[in-house]
Write a protein that holds these residues in place. Structure first.
Motif, PDB file in Angstrom:
ATOM      1  N   LYS A 244       0.169 -18.047 -63.847  1.00 36.54           N
ATOM      2  CA  LYS A 244      -0.806 -18.657 -64.276  1.00 36.54           C
ATOM      3  C   LYS A 244      -2.023 -18.713 -62.902  1.00 36.54           C
ATOM      4  O   LYS A 244      -3.028 -19.399 -63.169  1.00 36.54           O
ATOM      5  N   LYS A 245      -1.445 -18.451 -61.728  1.00 30.50           N
ATOM      6  CA  LYS A 245      -2.441 -18.538 -60.651  1.00 30.50           C
ATOM      7  C   LYS A 245      -2.846 -17.021 -60.260  1.00 30.50           C
ATOM      8  O   LYS A 245      -2.084 -16.188 -60.268  1.00 30.50           O
ATOM      9  N   ASN A 246      -4.016 -16.990 -59.715  1.00 33.57           N
ATOM     10  CA  ASN A 246      -4.669 -15.886 -59.188  1.00 33.57           C
ATOM     11  C   ASN A 246      -4.073 -15.531 -57.847  1.00 33.57           C
ATOM     12  O   ASN A 246      -4.248 -14.215 -57.556  1.00 33.57           O
ATOM     13  N   THR A 247      -3.775 -16.265 -57.030  1.00 31.66           N
ATOM     14  CA  THR A 247      -3.090 -15.941 -55.627  1.00 31.66           C
ATOM     15  C   THR A 247      -1.868 -15.202 -55.715  1.00 31.66           C
ATOM     16  O   THR A 247      -1.791 -14.530 -54.838  1.00 31.66           O
ATOM     17  N   ARG A 248      -1.076 -15.188 -56.549  1.00 30.59           N
ATOM     18  CA  ARG A 248       0.220 -14.278 -56.804  1.00 30.59           C
ATOM     19  C   ARG A 248       0.927 -14.596 -55.781  1.00 30.59           C
ATOM     20  O   ARG A 248       1.311 -13.539 -55.196  1.00 30.59           O
ATOM     21  N   GLU A 263      -0.272 -13.798 -49.934  1.00 37.17           N
ATOM     22  CA  GLU A 263      -1.043 -14.352 -51.105  1.00 37.17           C
ATOM     23  C   GLU A 263      -2.093 -13.508 -51.119  1.00 37.17           C
ATOM     24  O   GLU A 263      -2.695 -12.995 -50.435  1.00 37.17           O
TER      25      GLU A 263
END
Length: 1026
Positions: A244-248, A263
């Motif tokens: 759910k996060k763009n940073t993966r 990141e």
């Protein structure tokens, strides 16, 4: 593949021989004072049931059919299931191509025999331990697992709430359901997969390998990331909420000793080295904002919010080399870390540091070790189970004493021991199971893994070896019942099964357990217990009931099961019941009687049973039990008249109730004597009979209450031979209705004189239908003076009666009473004459003188010189009595005179008094105005005034159908007629007018009678009106 960016944060190496800076000093470590050693640290591990997985050959044979349907191309790199099935998995639709949890148990874990080399003491201990029920159960995960492990070996595993990911030594990753069905397969590496992690949303699978590559692969899209670090990678962890996060973001580490965070930004992934220089990174776990990792020195914790290391847990001074035994890290919650490494379990708590310390530059969080457990094994895996810990234990094999030998056999590596799964609760080992996995002797501590299912409210664990995937579950109630059945503890098993059925319905075959229990008891000869279980176990199965009844017959134990044989729901065949009757008729007649009275009649042939009982009765010559059986059968067959003779012969107490209930009075007309005799026998034995309220017993009450059905003459004739019974009958009959006893009055005198003297005198006084002479003779024979006196008085011989009283009884008071009753002057004279010479009589007469005897008459008869004791007191009492009488008479006269005077005055006042009226005065009866014009008399209504001062309309006071007399003529007309019409003055007209009024008033008074208001109860004087 993106190239690895240069490190943005340099980490200075810290060799082991260089002192650590202040922030890297261990804040929590092993302490001899604070360590809590478990029971297993000093004694050998308690090995419970040694469980072995079914042989590989058997499991492969079981999966032949599945293997045939598998396409070989699915094992190729990048093999996947159709996209619709993947969507179903991602959406939580576990029903697609999945089975229930029962598929876990395709392969059962069997118990192995103990080693033959164990000593006798050890064998006894094992037997004692076997009695303890295990806490866990084991089964092999099937589906596609056997096929996969037949071609490859497992190296690591990860789970998510929906799927399982299995990494192999061949670099493959297989995504499976919890039931073992394949979802996807791909090959991210060319060498062994060392670590495998999945995100919470089941979207990404992250892997690391000994080839130095880290790959993050999406299961639902084409998104994929790969990193090559050129050195073997040992661990990887994804940030929470990775999908759910763009940073993966993720962290990884390996043999290079660098803990790397990657990141994702606008220009791709950015690499940051969080820590390095302390040896290889062996394990990583990320929870919330905290990252925990293990290296050669110990475990460190990093806070991502402050980018600071907040704690360090030392491995210990005597810990084995880090690469020999892998480290297991697990976050219990956001602030508690569980560490399992080598032979220690450490519980670390993350706490907030005091504000006074944070001002000096220290991190805001600090670590505190709360518990340390040391075990006698090496930890291959660790997981939490409620408040306990599940430990996958590896026991290192023994070494040779001479390690420097040149003998090749001794130099050869010893076979490994079986791994154990232990349950530790509060520092105590509560369960231990040795697992015989496939080829376990070839594997070491790092070859095994233990992981817990991520499904909600499910306590399922997976044990991984290179050749097996074992599913571990807590034993449930059904397993507990099976365990009890295996150990022939059927009673406990049946009780537990019934409780389980109450909770979950027919989830378990309780009947099968009960049948095993019954067969077990039957084999041991416990027939009574077996029979008592039959209703609970057999229920409504009529065939099973008949089978078991015949089984008891074969064992010659039919009487044992007879009390439990059902007669309804289910109802068995008639031959079964008739067989029971036949057996009881020959062997147990008491039970036969009980069975006849308790069983319904529609389950057997009544005529057959009655015939058998009748035949046996004739052979045994009036056996009491058979008599009662036959009576009960007649009664059940609605033939009470036939049953009555048997009950009378048996002297049964309820025979009277039977006669009343079925109206059998005509049947006992000629058995009155038998009934009374039977009843008196019961009375002598003091047997209480329900409903027996008669003073002479139930039989007499029955005969008296039903004289219309049982004639009195017939009863009297039968009871003549027993006079006492006849007395009881006639006495009860006399109490009910004396008219019934008129023909038997003379006989009753004789019976009362013989059996009930207290009732004789009341009878003589109450009856007038007996012969006085005969009664006198009877009393004379028995010297009943009192009754003789009464009879003489009734015959008119008062003088003789008085002489009996005086001479025989000597009772002067009784003589006086007798004289008073007779009211005979001659009798009084005789009494006075007799008393002239007897002072005691004179004194008694003085005490009782009254209206019957004139005191002067008595005193004048006293002779001069006769000494009479108490004469003075008697004379004084006579005088006082006379004075009292005179005073009473005078008082009464005075009261009478006063009352007459008052009444006379009241009468005079009423006659001469007046009553005031007004136009508004109302009638006391109709409550209408008194003075209204009458329709009959146009002048005005006639009003009556009574002496009680009640004013009523004359019409209201008249009885029905009575009319008022005609009123006198007008007074003016009377005046003119009296004076010849001349109008001359005179007095004749007035006399005539007054006489007419008086005559009219007398006529009205006759018609209306007394005051109607006073007649109705309102006798009070009316108040003045107006």
């Amino acid at each position: 593949m993106p190239s690895r960016p240069p490190s943005t944060i340099e980490s200075s190496p810290q060799p082991s021989d260089v002192p650590l800076p202040a922030d890297d000093q261990p804040e929590a470590g092993p302490s001899a004072a604070s360590s809590l050693r478990s029971r297993a640290s000093t004694v050998s591990s308690i090995k419970g049931k040694e469980r072995a997985v079914v042989n590989d050959e058997d499991s492969e044979d079981d999966d032949d059919d599945d293997d045939q349907s598998v396409d070989d191309d699915e094992d190729a790199e990048g093999g996947e299931v159709p996209s619709d099935q993947v969507d179903q998995i991602q959406n939580g639709d576990d029903s697609a191509n999945f089975q229930d949890d029962k598929d876990y148990e395709d392969d059962t874990i069997a118990t192995e025999d103990d080693d033959e080399d164990d000593e006798d003491g050890d064998e006894e201990e094992d037997e004692d331990e076997e009695e303890e029920e295990p806490a866990l159960k084991y089964s092999r995960l099937k589906g596609r697992i056997p096929e996969i492990l037949a071609k490859d070996t497992a190296s690591t595993i990860a789970v998510s709430p929906r799927v399982i990911a299995l990494g192999t030594h061949n670099g493959m990753v297989h995504v499976l359901t919890y039931e073992g069905a394949k979802v996807n397969s791909f090959r991210p590496h060319a060498a062994s997969v060392t670590c495998l992690k999945m995100d919470e949303d089941n979207d990404f699978v992250a892997t690391s390998s000994v080839e130095g590559r880290v790959v993050i692969h999406s299961l639902t899209s084409t998104e994929s990331y790969a990193f090559d670090y050129k050195r073997p990678m040992r661990a990887i962890a994804l940030e929470p909420g990775f999908a759910k996060k763009n940073t993966r973001a993720f962290v990884c580490g390996g043999m290079a000793g660098n803990l790397i965070m990657q990141e994702k930004g606008w220009l791709g992934y950015k690499e940051q080295i969080i820590h390095s220089g302390e040896g290889p990174i062996w394990a990583i776990e990320w929870r919330g904002s905290l990252i925990a990792w293990a290296n050669d020195l110990g475990v460190k914790i990093y806070d991502t919010t402050t980018s600071q290391r907040i704690g360090y847990i030392d491995r210990g001074a005597h810990a084995p080399r880090a690469e020999l035994f892998k480290c297991t890290l697990q976050w219990k919650d956001d602030h508690t870390l569980i560490i399992g490494w080598a032979d220690h379990i450490k519980i670390v708590r993350i706490r907030n540091r005091a504000k006074s310390q944070t001002s000096t530059g220290l991190p805001a969080l600090t670590v505190e070790m709360t518990s340390i457990y040391q075990v006698d094994c090496m930890i291959s895996g660790l997981a939490q189970f409620n408040s306990s810990y599940v430990v996958l234990a590896y026991i290192a094999p023994d070494t040779y004493e001479n390690e420097a030998t040149d003998n090749p056999m001794e130099q050869r590596r010893k076979a490994a021991n079986r791994p154990e799964l232990r349950l530790i609760d509060k520092g105590e080992e509560v369960n231990a199971d040795a697992l015989s996995l496939t080829n376990y002797h070839m594997y070491g501590c790092n070859d095994y893994s233990l992981i817990k299912s991520q499904r909600e409210n499910e306590h399922v664990f997976f044990v991984i070896s290179p050749s097996d995937v074992i599913v571990v579950r807590p034993r449930d109630e059904i397993d507990h019942i099976d365990w009890l059945v295996e150990r022939e503890r059927y009673s406990e098993a049946l009780e537990s099964a019934e409780e389980l059925r109450k909770k979950h319905g027919n989830a378990l075959d309780v009947k099968a357990i009960g049948l095993k229990y019954m067969n077990h008891l039957l084999a041991q000869g416990h027939f009574e217990q077996t029979a008592s279980l039959a209703p609970k176990v057999l229920g409504q199965d009529s065939e099973a009931w008949e089978k078991w009844i015949y089984t008891f017959v074969q064992h010659h134990q039919l009487p044992t099961i007879i009390p439990y044989i059902p007669t309804k729901d289910p109802q068995l065949g008639k031959p079964v019941y008739e067989m029971v009757f036949g057996h009881l008729l020959v062997n147990d007649r008491t039970a036969l009687l009980k069975t006849i009275t308790s069983w319904p009649t529609d389950i057997y042939d009544m005529n057959t049973v009655m015939g058998a009982v009748q035949g046996e009765l004739e052979a045994t010559k009036d056996d009491p039990i058979l008599l009662e059986c036959l009576a009960e059968l007649h009664l059940i067959n609605r033939q009470p008249a036939k049953a009555l003779p048997y009950f009378l012969r048996l002297r049964r107490p309820h025979v009277f109730d039977l006669i009343r209930e079925h109206n059998l009075f005509t049947a006992v007309q000629d058995q009155a004597l038998l009934l009374v005799q039977f009843d008196q026998e019961r009375e002598m034995n003091k047997k209480e009979v329900k409903g027996d309220k008669s003073k002479h017993g139930a039989a007499i009450e029955l005969l008296v209450d039903h004289t219309h059905s049982i004639p009195i003459d017939r009863v009297v004739h039968q009871l003549e031979e027993k006079p006492k019974y006849l007395y009881m009958y006639l006495d009860a009959l006399f109490d009910k209705d004396p008219q019934f006893c008129l023909p038997y009055s003379d006989r009753m005198v004789e019976l009362y004189a013989a059996y009930d003297l207290d009732r004789l005198m009341p009878f003589l006084r109450a009856s007038n239908f007996y012969d006085l002479e005969q009664a006198y003779e009877i009393c004379k024979e028995r010297d009943l003076v009192t009754e003789m006196v009464f009879l003489l008085g009734r015959m008119g011989n008062n003088k003789k009666a008085l002489m009996l009283i005086i001479e025989r009884l000597g009772d002067v008071h009784r003589a006086i009473d007798f004289a008073k009753e007779q009211s005979d002057e001659d009798l009084w004279e005789d009494l006075l004459t007799y008393s002239e010479t007897r002072p005691s009589f004179i004194r008694a007469l003085l005490e009782h003188v009254g209206a019957e005897i004139n005191p002067i008459r008595l005193i004048s008869r006293i002779k001069d010189g006769l000494e009479i004791p108490g004469l003075k007191e008697g004379v004084v009492r006579v005088l006082m009595g006379m004075n009292l009488q005179v005073s009473l008479l005078e008082g009464c006269q005075h009261i009478l005179n006063g009352d007459c005077s008052n009444l006379a005055l009241e009468l005079q006042a009423a006659q001469v008094g007046s009553t005031r009226c007004s136009p508004t005065s109302t009638c006391t009866i109709c409550h209408l105005p008194l003075f209204l014009p009458s329709t009959k008399y146009p002048s005005q209504t006639l009003v009556l005034l009574y002496l009680c001062q009640h004013l009523v309309h004359a019409q209201c006071a008249l009885p029905e159908d009575v009319e008022l007399p005609q009123r006198q003529e007008n007074i003016n007309v009377t005046y003119l007629l009296a004076n010849g019409g001349s109008g001359a003055k005179g007095q004749n007209w007035k006399s005539r007018a007054i006489g007419g009024k008086l005559g009219y008033a007398a006529a009205v008074r006759v018609r209306v009678g007394r005051c109607p208001v006073c007649e109705k109860g309102g006798g009070r004087r009316a108040s003045k009106i107006g």
